[in-house]
Design a protein around this motif. Structure first.
Motif, PDB file in Angstrom:
ATOM      1  N   GLU A 346      33.874  -3.377  -0.636  1.00 24.53           N
ATOM      2  CA  GLU A 346      34.366  -2.885  -1.926  1.00 24.53           C
ATOM      3  C   GLU A 346      33.420  -3.414  -2.991  1.00 24.53           C
ATOM      4  O   GLU A 346      32.267  -3.678  -2.705  1.00 24.53           O
ATOM      5  CB  GLU A 346      35.817  -3.331  -2.090  1.00 24.53           C
ATOM      6  CG  GLU A 346      36.690  -2.690  -0.996  1.00 24.53           C
ATOM      7  CD  GLU A 346      38.163  -2.996  -1.114  1.00 24.53           C
ATOM      8  OE1 GLU A 346      38.876  -2.131  -1.628  1.00 24.53           O
ATOM      9  OE2 GLU A 346      38.573  -4.082  -0.691  1.00 24.53           O
ATOM     10  N   SER A 347      33.895  -3.598  -4.229  1.00 20.60           N
ATOM     11  CA  SER A 347      32.938  -3.940  -5.284  1.00 20.60           C
ATOM     12  C   SER A 347      32.468  -5.394  -5.165  1.00 20.60           C
ATOM     13  O   SER A 347      33.187  -6.268  -4.676  1.00 20.60           O
ATOM     14  CB  SER A 347      33.563  -3.690  -6.653  1.00 20.60           C
ATOM     15  OG  SER A 347      34.657  -4.546  -6.804  1.00 20.60           O
ATOM     16  N   TYR A 348      31.242  -5.620  -5.567  1.00 24.27           N
ATOM     17  CA  TYR A 348      30.644  -6.949  -5.478  1.00 24.27           C
ATOM     18  C   TYR A 348      29.628  -7.080  -6.607  1.00 24.27           C
ATOM     19  O   TYR A 348      29.124  -6.076  -7.124  1.00 24.27           O
ATOM     20  CB  TYR A 348      29.958  -7.157  -4.125  1.00 24.27           C
ATOM     21  CG  TYR A 348      28.954  -6.068  -3.800  1.00 24.27           C
ATOM     22  CD1 TYR A 348      27.638  -6.162  -4.235  1.00 24.27           C
ATOM     23  CD2 TYR A 348      29.340  -4.907  -3.120  1.00 24.27           C
ATOM     24  CE1 TYR A 348      26.730  -5.144  -3.988  1.00 24.27           C
ATOM     25  CE2 TYR A 348      28.443  -3.887  -2.868  1.00 24.27           C
ATOM     26  CZ  TYR A 348      27.137  -4.009  -3.302  1.00 24.27           C
ATOM     27  OH  TYR A 348      26.245  -2.991  -3.079  1.00 24.27           O
ATOM     28  N   ALA A 349      29.314  -8.333  -6.966  1.00 21.70           N
ATOM     29  CA  ALA A 349      28.289  -8.569  -7.990  1.00 21.70           C
ATOM     30  C   ALA A 349      26.939  -8.718  -7.312  1.00 21.70           C
ATOM     31  O   ALA A 349      26.855  -9.077  -6.135  1.00 21.70           O
ATOM     32  CB  ALA A 349      28.641  -9.843  -8.759  1.00 21.70           C
ATOM     33  N   LYS A 350      25.864  -8.401  -8.030  1.00 25.01           N
ATOM     34  CA  LYS A 350      24.528  -8.584  -7.468  1.00 25.01           C
ATOM     35  C   LYS A 350      23.678  -9.397  -8.435  1.00 25.01           C
ATOM     36  O   LYS A 350      24.114  -9.712  -9.535  1.00 25.01           O
ATOM     37  CB  LYS A 350      23.881  -7.224  -7.182  1.00 25.01           C
ATOM     38  CG  LYS A 350      23.751  -6.349  -8.398  1.00 25.01           C
ATOM     39  CD  LYS A 350      23.070  -5.023  -8.077  1.00 25.01           C
ATOM     40  CE  LYS A 350      22.724  -4.328  -9.387  1.00 25.01           C
ATOM     41  NZ  LYS A 350      22.090  -3.051  -9.242  1.00 25.01           N
ATOM     42  N   GLY A 351      22.467  -9.755  -7.997  1.00 26.84           N
ATOM     43  CA  GLY A 351      21.565 -10.509  -8.872  1.00 26.84           C
ATOM     44  C   GLY A 351      21.620 -12.009  -8.667  1.00 26.84           C
ATOM     45  O   GLY A 351      21.059 -12.762  -9.462  1.00 26.84           O
ATOM     46  N   PHE A 352      22.293 -12.480  -7.598  1.00 22.07           N
ATOM     47  CA  PHE A 352      22.333 -13.928  -7.338  1.00 22.07           C
ATOM     48  C   PHE A 352      21.053 -14.374  -6.633  1.00 22.07           C
ATOM     49  O   PHE A 352      20.590 -13.708  -5.690  1.00 22.07           O
ATOM     50  CB  PHE A 352      23.526 -14.285  -6.444  1.00 22.07           C
ATOM     51  CG  PHE A 352      24.858 -14.025  -7.087  1.00 22.07           C
ATOM     52  CD1 PHE A 352      25.214 -14.658  -8.269  1.00 22.07           C
ATOM     53  CD2 PHE A 352      25.762 -13.137  -6.503  1.00 22.07           C
ATOM     54  CE1 PHE A 352      26.447 -14.411  -8.866  1.00 22.07           C
ATOM     55  CE2 PHE A 352      26.998 -12.886  -7.083  1.00 22.07           C
ATOM     56  CZ  PHE A 352      27.338 -13.521  -8.275  1.00 22.07           C
ATOM     57  N   PRO A 353      20.470 -15.518  -7.061  1.00 23.09           N
ATOM     58  CA  PRO A 353      19.273 -16.018  -6.371  1.00 23.09           C
ATOM     59  C   PRO A 353      19.608 -16.456  -4.941  1.00 23.09           C
ATOM     60  O   PRO A 353      20.668 -17.045  -4.701  1.00 23.09           O
ATOM     61  CB  PRO A 353      18.844 -17.234  -7.206  1.00 23.09           C
ATOM     62  CG  PRO A 353      19.796 -17.338  -8.331  1.00 23.09           C
ATOM     63  CD  PRO A 353      20.882 -16.338  -8.198  1.00 23.09           C
TER      64      PRO A 353
END
Ligand code: AMP
Ligand code: GLY
Length: 429
Positions: A346-353
């Motif tokens: 489902e939805s997730y955040a992106k852009g994590f190092p």
């Protein structure tokens, strides 16, 4: 040989990793590729369905072999397009014609193909948008559970397994009439539910000759113990002990041979990989589906087991010369664990190092959904971020290598299944 590979997932990173190991490859370009392929090849910013841009690039760079990873450009007819354009008429391509790709692009077409060619598969009937009443009446006659499949491509979401008649009737209406999966469900295949153990088989073919690649098992559900939502695949293991020699002989005789013979007889151009989704029902194989490409993450567990030259295999497929290729497979076991963004599918955040170790022991880190900026590697869209493959003499050791590398990789909200391969270990005991 200058080679162009299309795609940007973990499957394509594994292809690239394997291609550049061959002395036959002088330069590998990947369109569009990912930060993993950028480390070993030249990424070019062209989308896999940018037919005009790809044609121009192939001519400009004098590419000698094109390898197509994902199904979308195949189903949209890239192979046929290149073969009628000036300058690429004769370019060797690994990937089926548009008609061949219909084996994945239309479930109804693929079921009819199986029936015509005597390939064992679940009993079925197909209904069009104006046949809801017939479809509902058909459902009344079937046993439960029952499987409903959107005919067209639906990003892996078009298959519903309905446990009750009410659910099946409602779902059929939603698909046919309310266009639940858009145009893809304007036709629906209603299919008998098969019980047994699933496995993925991969066949390389030039349309006449074939080579059977190692089989694999895919872990599709997000949760441990195969629970929760379906994903693109959370892990893979190859080989699998329940696919023993007797079973694989049945698969070759009953499924692979009639499938390849059917392609030839019906004049369906097919130079590429065919992925056969199989059910082992009490020792007998049935086809669940054909895909016209390699699987992801199965590729990451299958390709490391190929010991013969991989570029020679690709050339054999594309040039119709597979009969002269000797496929050599390693007896080692590969286990792949997919690390995903927390929240996926489902939805997730992106852009994590992401922190990835420089050196890994008996394992390889394939990029699937990553991006790169000045600071380093970040999680990107796709949800499936990395696929880690361990290679060893035994399943236990391969899992130990895989999970040792997984344990060294971190980012915010990373998630992975800890039980990949455990079902096979239990079966072995
Ligand atoms: P697909 O999206 O076509 O890969 O199908 C998703 C999954 O649905 C398959 O991997 C199977 O686990 C399941 N499935 C599809 N068809 C059947 C069937 N006839 N019987 C049982 N399970 C099925
Ligand atoms: N792992 C299943 C697929 O590639 O479709």
């Amino acid at each position: 040989m200058k080679i162009l590979l299309l795609g940007s997932g973990g499957r394509e990173h594994a292809f690239a990793w394997k291609i550049v190991q061959s002395p036959k490859c002088s330069h590998l370009f990947v369109a569009p590729g990912n930060p993993g392929t950028a480390q070993i090849a030249t990424n070019i910013p062209l989308g896999v369905t940018d037919f005009v841009g790809l044609h121009d690039f192939i001519c400009r760079e004098a590419i000698e072999l094109v390898v197509i990873g994902p199904e979308e450009p195949l189903v949209k007819g890239l192979v046929d397009y290149l073969h009628v354009q000036k300058g690429t008429e004769n370019i060797p391509i690994v990937g089926p014609s548009q008609l061949g790709a219909t084996l994945e692009g239309s479930k109804d077409f693929s079921k009819q193909f199986m029936q015509r060619n005597g390939v064992p598969t679940a009993a079925y009937a197909t209904f069009h948008a104006n046949q809801l009443e017939e479809g509902l009446a058909y459902l009344e006659q079937q046993s439960l559970p029952i499987v409903l499949k959107a005919d067209g491509l639906a990003a892996g979401k078009g298959v519903l397994i309905c446990e009750s008649l009410e659910d099946a009737k409602l779902s059929l209406k939603e698909m046919l009439v309310d266009a639940k999966f858009g145009e893809a469900s304007s036709k629906v295949v209603v299919e008998e539910f098969l019980t047994g153990i699933e496995l993925s088989l991969f066949v390389a073919t030039d349309g006449v000759n074939y080579k059977i690649l190692p089989e694999a098992k895919d872990y599709k559900r997000i949760g441990e113990g195969d629970t929760g939502l379906n994903t693109g695949g959370m892990g893979a293991v190859s080989p699998i002990p329940f696919a023993d020699a007797a079973f694989l002989t049945k698969v070759e005789e009953r499924i692979v041979k009639p499938t390849i013979a059917g392609l030839k007889k019906e004049g369906i151009g097919y130079k590429g990989f065919l992925f056969i989704g199989l059910m082992n029902t009490q020792g007998d194989p049935y086809v669940i589906e054909y895909n016209v490409r390699m699987g992801d993450p199965e590729t990451e567990a299958v390709l490391p087991r190929i010991e013969s030259d991989f570029v020679d295999l690709l050339v054999g497929i594309a040039e119709g010369d597979l009969a002269n290729y000797t496929l050599k497979i390693s007896p080692k076991t590969c286990t792949t664990v997919v690390m995903v963004s927390g929240g996926y599918p489902e939805s997730y955040a992106k852009g994590f190092p992401i922190i990835i170790p420089e050196k890994t022991i008996n394992s390889v880190v394939f990029h699937a959904g990553t991006s790169q900026d000045k600071s380093g590697i970040l999680t990107n869209q796709g949800g499936r971020v990395l696929a880690i493959t361990g290679v060893a003499a035994t399943l236990e050791e391969a899992l130990a290598s895989t999970y040792a590398t997984v344990a060294e990789i971190t980012w915010e909200k990373a998630y992975f299944r800890k039980d990949i391969g455990q079902d096979i270990l239990r079966l072995k005991k």
